[in-house]
Design an enzyme around this catalytic site. Structure first.
Site, mmCIF file in Angstrom:
data_model
loop_
_atom_site.group_PDB
_atom_site.id
_atom_site.type_symbol
_atom_site.label_atom_id
_atom_site.label_comp_id
_atom_site.label_asym_id
_atom_site.label_seq_id
_atom_site.Cartn_x
_atom_site.Cartn_y
_atom_site.Cartn_z
ATOM 1 N N GLU A 31 7.147 -4.845 -5.007
ATOM 2 C CA GLU A 31 5.774 -4.356 -5.375
ATOM 3 C C GLU A 31 4.737 -5.280 -5.278
ATOM 4 O O GLU A 31 5.079 -6.485 -5.855
ATOM 5 C CB GLU A 31 6.088 -3.334 -6.522
ATOM 6 C CG GLU A 31 5.231 -2.272 -6.686
ATOM 7 C CD GLU A 31 5.629 -1.093 -5.622
ATOM 8 O OE1 GLU A 31 5.187 -0.839 -4.569
ATOM 9 O OE2 GLU A 31 6.878 -0.519 -6.016
ATOM 10 N N THR A 33 4.039 -6.949 -3.053
ATOM 11 C CA THR A 33 4.207 -7.803 -2.190
ATOM 12 C C THR A 33 3.548 -7.932 -0.871
ATOM 13 O O THR A 33 3.586 -9.069 -0.256
ATOM 14 C CB THR A 33 5.886 -8.222 -2.094
ATOM 15 O OG1 THR A 33 6.188 -6.837 -1.673
ATOM 16 C CG2 THR A 33 6.361 -8.602 -3.193
ATOM 17 N N ASP A 34 3.185 -6.830 -0.576
ATOM 18 C CA ASP A 34 2.656 -6.565 0.719
ATOM 19 C C ASP A 34 1.237 -7.242 1.007
ATOM 20 O O ASP A 34 0.931 -7.533 2.296
ATOM 21 C CB ASP A 34 2.933 -5.045 1.143
ATOM 22 C CG ASP A 34 1.648 -4.020 0.634
ATOM 23 O OD1 ASP A 34 1.110 -4.582 -0.384
ATOM 24 O OD2 ASP A 34 1.542 -3.022 1.228
ATOM 25 N N GLY A 122 1.226 8.154 -6.389
ATOM 26 C CA GLY A 122 2.122 6.933 -5.917
ATOM 27 C C GLY A 122 2.910 7.258 -4.797
ATOM 28 O O GLY A 122 3.781 6.326 -4.546
ATOM 29 N N SER A 124 1.930 8.125 -1.629
ATOM 30 C CA SER A 124 1.331 7.864 -0.254
ATOM 31 C C SER A 124 0.830 9.018 0.455
ATOM 32 O O SER A 124 1.153 9.062 1.706
ATOM 33 C CB SER A 124 1.975 6.960 0.564
ATOM 34 O OG SER A 124 1.892 5.656 -0.016
ATOM 35 N N ASP A 170 2.487 1.100 2.889
ATOM 36 C CA ASP A 170 2.598 2.790 3.082
ATOM 37 C C ASP A 170 2.625 3.399 4.467
ATOM 38 O O ASP A 170 3.230 4.185 4.797
ATOM 39 C CB ASP A 170 1.429 3.236 2.331
ATOM 40 C CG ASP A 170 1.411 2.724 0.801
ATOM 41 O OD1 ASP A 170 2.419 2.365 0.403
ATOM 42 O OD2 ASP A 170 0.470 2.862 0.135
#
Ligand code: ADP
Ligand code: MG
Length: 381
Positions: A31, A33-34, A122, A124, A170
Site C-alpha cells: 500500500e 507503494t505504487d 476504497g 476503486s 487501481d
C-alpha cells in the site's frame, strides 16, 4: 447485462455497439507503494462497472449513469478541458480526452454506465469506470492498445483530467486481473505475474469490510505522503524508494533528516518486502502464513504512514481478536475498507464480532462481503 443494453436503447433510441465490464479491486498487500515504483498485489472483485457504448462520428459525447440522479451529460470531444469540474462525468470524459491526447481518433460516443462497485469505499469504483470506458472505446474505434497501455491512459484521465494524483495500481488491477488470482505487479515497468489465489481450496476466505466512513482528511494527506516519499528518495539519492532494498533500510533511515520522512520510508520499503514475502508464501502453498503479514502491514500503515483511522483499526483489532488469521486496511485509508483473512468456519463469528463492535461504538453497521478473485475488464455483450 442485457438490462444495460435495454436502458441504452431507451435512452438513446438505438442499439449499443456492445457492452463491457470492468471490476473494482482490493489490494492484498503493498500500500502506498505504487507511486514509489514499488510492488502491489491486488485482486479484482466480482463487482463491476458496466458500459453500453456506441460510436459516433460527429464529435458529440453523451454520457449517462443509471446510478446518478441527473440528466444526460452532453459534451463535445474537441472541447474537453482538464480540471473543468464535470463531476462524475469527468471520469469517462477524461478517458476520451486521454485517448485523444495520445493521438487516437475518438470522434464521439454515446455511453450508458452502471456499477455495482461501492463508491468512495476504497474499492476503486473510479478506476472501474475509467477502465470500462477505455476498453469500450478501444473496441468501438478499433484502437491498438494493450491492457497495460489502456490502464496507463485511464490513470492519465484520473490524474490530469479529473485531478486525482493516484498511482497506477487501481487501473491496472481493473484492466489486468484474472479470476482466481492475485496480480503481482511491479509498478516501475508494469511487469505482471498472475499468482493463483484459491482460498476455498485451503478452507479460507478473504472478507472485505467497508467501514462506510470517509474522512475528509484523506485527500490532502495522500499528497502529503507522496511528497514525503519523494523527499525521502531525493535525500537518499535514488530515483524512487523502490531502489532502497529492505536490507539497506537501517542505513537509509539514519541518512534522513526528518522523523516523519523516516517513518514514511520505513513503511514503503517494508511494504515492498511484505509483497515479496506474501508472494513467497503463496508460491510455497502457505496461504495461512499470509495472515500475520497483513496485520503487520496494517501496523505499518497505522503507525509509520499514519493513514489509518479509528474505524479501520477497530476492524483489524476486532477481527484478529475474534480469530481471523490477519487483517489490514486496504486502499488509501482514512476510512474506506479493510480486508480480513479467515478460516472458513470463522466467517460467521468474525462478521458478528465486527457488527457488534461497530454497534457498540455507535457506528454505522459495516458492509461485509467476500472478496472472490474475479476477472479483469472484458467485453460482455
Ligand atoms: P473510489 O474509487 O474509491 O470508489 P473515488 O472518490 O476515487 O472513490 O471515486 C468515486 C467517484 O467515482 C464517485 O464520487 C463518482 O464521481 C464516480 N463514480 C463511481 N461509480 C459511479 C457510477 N456508477 N456512476 C457515476 N459516477 C460514478
Ligand atoms: Mg478512486
Amino acid at each position: 447485462m442485457s438490462e444495460v443494453a435495454a436502458a441504452f436503447r431507451e435512452l438513446y433510441g438505438t442499439e449499443p455497439d456492445g457492452v463491457w465490464a470492468a471490476p473494482g479491486r482490493v489490494n492484498l498487500i503493498g500500500e502506498y507503494t505504487d507511486f514509489n515504483e514499488g510492488f502491489v498485489m491486488p485482486l479484482a472483485l466480482p463487482h463491476t462497472a458496466v458500459a453500453a457504448v456506441s460510436r459516433r462520428t460527429d464529435g458529440v459525447l453523451r454520457i449517462h449513469s443509471a446510478d446518478i440522479d441527473g440528466p444526460l451529460v452532453e459534451l463535445r470531444v474537441d472541447e474537453l478541458e482538464p480540471l473543468s469540474g464535470a463531476g462524475w462525468a469527468a471520469y469517462p470524459a477524461g478517458v476520451v480526452w486521454a485517448l485523444r491526447e495520445a493521438g487516437h481518433e475518438v470522434t464521439g460516443a454515446d455511453i450508458h454506465l452502471t456499477s455495482t462497485v461501492p463508491t468512495g469505499a476504497g474499492l476503486s469504483s473510479s478506476a472501474a469506470l475509467e477502465v470500462v470506458t477505455a476498453l469500450a472505446l478501444r473496441d468501438v474505434f478499433q484502437i491498438h492498445l494493450s491492457m497495460d497501455e489502456l490502464a496507463r491512459l485511464a490513470q492519465q484521465a484520473e490524474n490530469s483530467f479529473v485531478g486525482v494524483p493516484c498511482g497506477i495500481m487501481d487501473q491496472t488491477a481493473s484492466a489486468c486481473c484474472t479470476a482466481g488470482h492475485v496480480l503481482h505487479l511491479d509498478t516501475r515497468d508494469l511487469a505482471m505475474r498472475q499468482i493463483p489465489f484459491d482460498l476455498p481450496a485451503h478452507g479460507l476466505r478473504l472478507l472485505v469490510v467497508d467501514t462506510r466512513v470517509k474522512h475528509a482528511l484523506g485527500d490532502g494527506a495522500y499528497a502529503e505522503r507522496r511528497a514525503g516519499c519523494e523527499r525521502g528518495a531525493r535525500e537518499l539519492g535514488v530515483r524512487s524508494l523502490r531502489e532502497v532494498a529492505y536490507a539497506q533500510l537501517p542505513e537509509a533511515l539514519v541518512q534522513l533528516s526528518s522523523p516523519t520522512v523516516r517513518d514514511y520510508v520505513r513503511h514503503v520499503v517494508s511494504d515492498n518486502e511484505r509483497v515479496a514475502r506474501v508472494a513467497s508464501l503463496l508460491a510455497a502453498g502457505d496461504v495461512r502464513g499470509v495472515g500475520p503479514v497483513l496485520t503487520e502491514g496494517h501496523a505499518s500503515l497505522r503507525d509509520d504512514l499514519r493513514v489509518s483511522c479509528a474505524e479501520l483499526d477497530l476492524v483489524v483489532d476486532t477481527a484478529v481478536a475474534a480469530g481471523a488469521l490477519g487483517a489490514r486496511m486496504t486502499g488509501g485509508g482514512f476510512g474506506g475498507s479493510a480486508i480480513v483473512l479467515v478460516e472458513e468456519p470463522a466467517v460467521g463469528p468474525v462478521s458478528k464480532a465486527l457488527v457488534a463492535a461497530f454497534e457498540g461504538a455507535g457506528l454505522t453497521r459495516p458492509r461485509v462481503f467476500e472478496a472472490v478473485p474475479s476477472a479483469g475488464a472484458r467485453r460482455v455483450g
